[in-house]
Design a protein around this motif. Structure first.
Motif, PDB file in Angstrom:
ATOM      1  N   ALA A 120      34.535  11.157  24.511  1.00  0.00           N
ATOM      2  CA  ALA A 120      34.977  10.731  23.180  1.00  0.00           C
ATOM      3  C   ALA A 120      35.702   9.387  23.255  1.00  0.00           C
ATOM      4  CB  ALA A 120      35.888  11.794  22.576  1.00  0.00           C
ATOM      5  N   LYS A 121      36.527   9.219  24.259  1.00  0.00           N
ATOM      6  CA  LYS A 121      37.229   7.945  24.444  1.00  0.00           C
ATOM      7  C   LYS A 121      36.240   6.820  24.737  1.00  0.00           C
ATOM      8  CE  LYS A 121      41.035   5.882  27.090  1.00  0.00           C
ATOM      9  NZ  LYS A 121      42.036   6.129  28.167  1.00  0.00           N
ATOM     10  N   PHE A 122      35.223   7.115  25.525  1.00  0.00           N
ATOM     11  CA  PHE A 122      34.182   6.134  25.842  1.00  0.00           C
ATOM     12  C   PHE A 122      33.440   5.718  24.567  1.00  0.00           C
ATOM     13  CE2 PHE A 122      29.730   5.251  26.944  1.00  0.00           C
ATOM     14  CZ  PHE A 122      29.873   4.240  27.871  1.00  0.00           C
ATOM     15  N   ILE A 270      36.082   6.463  35.836  1.00  0.00           N
ATOM     16  CA  ILE A 270      34.630   6.313  36.018  1.00  0.00           C
ATOM     17  C   ILE A 270      33.990   5.767  34.746  1.00  0.00           C
ATOM     18  CG2 ILE A 270      32.484   7.625  36.242  1.00  0.00           C
ATOM     19  CD1 ILE A 270      34.029   9.433  38.238  1.00  0.00           C
ATOM     20  N   TYR A 271      34.307   6.371  33.612  1.00  0.00           N
ATOM     21  CA  TYR A 271      33.708   5.909  32.360  1.00  0.00           C
ATOM     22  C   TYR A 271      34.218   4.516  31.984  1.00  0.00           C
ATOM     23  CZ  TYR A 271      31.157  10.173  31.349  1.00  0.00           C
ATOM     24  OH  TYR A 271      30.255  11.205  31.395  1.00  0.00           O
ATOM     25  N   ASP A 275      31.852   1.293  31.506  1.00  0.00           N
ATOM     26  CA  ASP A 275      32.057   0.448  30.327  1.00  0.00           C
ATOM     27  C   ASP A 275      32.101  -1.032  30.721  1.00  0.00           C
ATOM     28  OD1 ASP A 275      32.596   0.128  27.499  1.00  0.00           O
ATOM     29  OD2 ASP A 275      34.644  -0.373  28.053  1.00  0.00           O
ATOM     30  N   GLU A 276      32.720  -1.326  31.866  1.00  0.00           N
ATOM     31  CA  GLU A 276      32.789  -2.706  32.352  1.00  0.00           C
ATOM     32  C   GLU A 276      31.450  -3.159  32.928  1.00  0.00           C
ATOM     33  OE1 GLU A 276      35.940  -2.826  35.141  1.00  0.00           O
ATOM     34  OE2 GLU A 276      37.536  -2.516  33.650  1.00  0.00           O
ATOM     35  N   LEU A 277      30.742  -2.248  33.603  1.00  0.00           N
ATOM     36  CA  LEU A 277      29.453  -2.612  34.198  1.00  0.00           C
ATOM     37  C   LEU A 277      28.387  -2.888  33.146  1.00  0.00           C
ATOM     38  CD1 LEU A 277      29.262  -0.004  37.119  1.00  0.00           C
ATOM     39  CD2 LEU A 277      29.618  -2.469  37.344  1.00  0.00           C
ATOM     40  N   GLU A 278      28.517  -2.254  31.990  1.00  0.00           N
ATOM     41  CA  GLU A 278      27.512  -2.391  30.928  1.00  0.00           C
ATOM     42  C   GLU A 278      28.163  -2.881  29.638  1.00  0.00           C
ATOM     43  OE1 GLU A 278      24.386  -2.128  31.339  1.00  0.00           O
ATOM     44  OE2 GLU A 278      24.191  -1.076  33.262  1.00  0.00           O
TER      45      GLU A 278
END
Length: 320
Positions: A120-122, A270-271, A275-278
Motif C-alpha cells: 500500500a505504501k509503494f 526492498i520496495y 521504487d528507485e530502480l524503476e
C-alpha cells in the motif's frame, strides 16, 4: 483552497491586539483629579459609546493585517502528459502466509498483513503508474486489473485474504503467467511484475522458469521478493520452504533482481529499492490559478478606520 501569499503579515496581529492595552502599559492619556467624588458623571449616549472609536480602530487594523497576508483562492489542475509504468503486484495468499513471524510496531503480525501494508505504501508513492494486483495460491487470478484509480486499488488490496486463491499450494509459474498476460498488450515504457512469496512453487500447470522465459520474451521485468524469517515454514502444514535459488533464477531470466525480506523494515526497504530502480517516466504538468481575495478584507478595514477617525474627531472626540 484558501492560501496565504504573505503569511508573515500575521505577526502584525501582536501589536494590533496590544493596542487596547496601550494606556495601561504606558500610563499615558490619563486625567489626574484630586478626588473621584468631585467628578460628577452623567450617563449620556456619548459616554456609553466612548469605546466605539478604539474598537473600530482595532477591528479595522485586524482586517488590514488579514488583507496584507494576501488570502487567495488557489485552484490546481494536474495534467499527465505521458504515461508511467505498468506494474503488477503478485502476492502469495497460500496458507504459509498466515505465520506471524513479522511485526508491526511491537505486535507480531502475519506475513500477508505486513505485505499488504508495505505494498500500500509503494502504491501511494507511484500516483501516475498503472498498477494491478494478482493473488496466487493453488491458482492465480487478476484481483484488480491495471488502473490509475489507486483509491479503489488500495481498498481492494485490503480485501485480499489467506486462501482466496487456494491455501494448500503456491503456483508461482501461474502467477507470472497471469501477470504477464495482463501486461503483454499494453504499450508502456516499462512493464514490471513484483512477485512476493514465502514458499516454493508446488502447483500450477506452468513452471516458474517457463513463465519467466515467456515474460522475458515480452520484455517484462520480474522482481522476486521472499518474505519471512526462516527459509522453511516449519510451523505451516502448507509451506515447502522458500526457494531462493528458483526466485533468483526467475529474476535473472527477466533482468530483475531477487530480494529477501526477513523483517518488516527490510521488506519496506526492498520496495523502496525497487521504487528507485524503476522511476516513473510520467510527465506531469500542474496548472495553478490564483484568485486574489485581499480586497474582501481591505475595503471593510479601511471603511472602519475612516469611521473611527471621523467619530474620534467629531461627536466622540475625547479631550478638550
Amino acid at each position: 483552497m484558501i492560501e496565504w501569499a504573505s503569511p508573515w503579515a500575521f505577526w502584525l496581529l501582536i501589536p494590533v491586539l496590544l493596542l487596547p492595552l496601550q494606556g495601561r502599559l504606558t500610563g499615558k492619556n490619563r486625567l489626574a483629579v484630586a478626588k473621584l467624588d468631585a467628578v460628577k458623571r452623567r450617563v449620556t449616549l456619548r459616554l456609553l459609546l466612548a469605546w466605539l472609536p478604539k474598537t473600530l480602530q482595532v477591528i479595522g487594523l485586524l482586517l488590514l493585517v488579514v488583507a496584507l497576508a494576501r488570502p487567495r483562492l488557489t485552484r490546481r489542475e494536474t495534467m499527465v502528459e505521458s504515461e508511467g509504468l505498468d506494474i503488477i503486484l503478485a502476492v502469495d495468499t497460500s496458507g504459509s502466509m498466515r505465520q506471524d513471524d513479522l511485526k508491526i510496531g511491537i505486535r507480531p503480525t502475519d506475513r500477508l498483513t505486513v505485505a499488504k501494508q508495505v505494498m500500500a505504501k509503494f502504491i501511494e508513492g507511484r500516483p501516475y503508474d498503472r498498477i494491478g494486483v494478482v493473488p496466487f495460491g493453488e491458482e492465480a487470478f487478476t484481483h484488480v486489473p491495471l488502473t490509475l484509480d489507486h483509491d479503489t486499488l488500495l481498498d481492494a488490496l485490503q480485501n485480499i485474504e489467506i486462501g482466496m486463491a487456494g491455501a494448500q499450494g503456491t503456483a508461482v509459474g501461474s502467477a507470472i503467467a497471469v501477470s504477464a498476460k495482463r501486461l503483454k498488450d499494453l504499450d508502456a515504457p516499462d512493464r514490471i511484475i513484483i512477485l512476493l512469496t514465502d514458499g516454493r512453487s508446488n502447483a500450477g500447470r506452468v513452471t516458474p522458469l517457463e513463465a519467466a522465459q515467456a515474460a522475458a520474451a515480452l520484455d517484462i521485468t520480474v522482481y522476486t521478493v521472499g518474505v519471512g524469517r526462516s527459509q522453511r515454514s516449519i510451523l505451516s502444514p502448507f509451506g515447502d520452504g522458500l526457494d531462493e535459488a528458483g526466485l533468483t533464477a526467475i529474476a535473472e531470466t527477466t533482468g530483475g533482481r531477487f530480494f529477501m525480506g526477513r523483517t518488516t523494515d527490510s521488506l519496506e526497504q526492498i520496495y523502496a529499492t525497487i521504487d528507485e530502480l524503476e522511476p516513473s517516466p510520467a510527465e506531469v504538468r500542474e496548472l495553478v490559478q490564483h484568485e486574489e481575495l485581499f480586497h474582501r478584507w481591505l475595503i471593510p478595514g479601511l471603511a472602519l478606520l475612516f469611521a473611527q477617525m471621523f467619530l474620534a474627531s467629531t461627536w466622540l472626540r475625547r479631550g478638550p
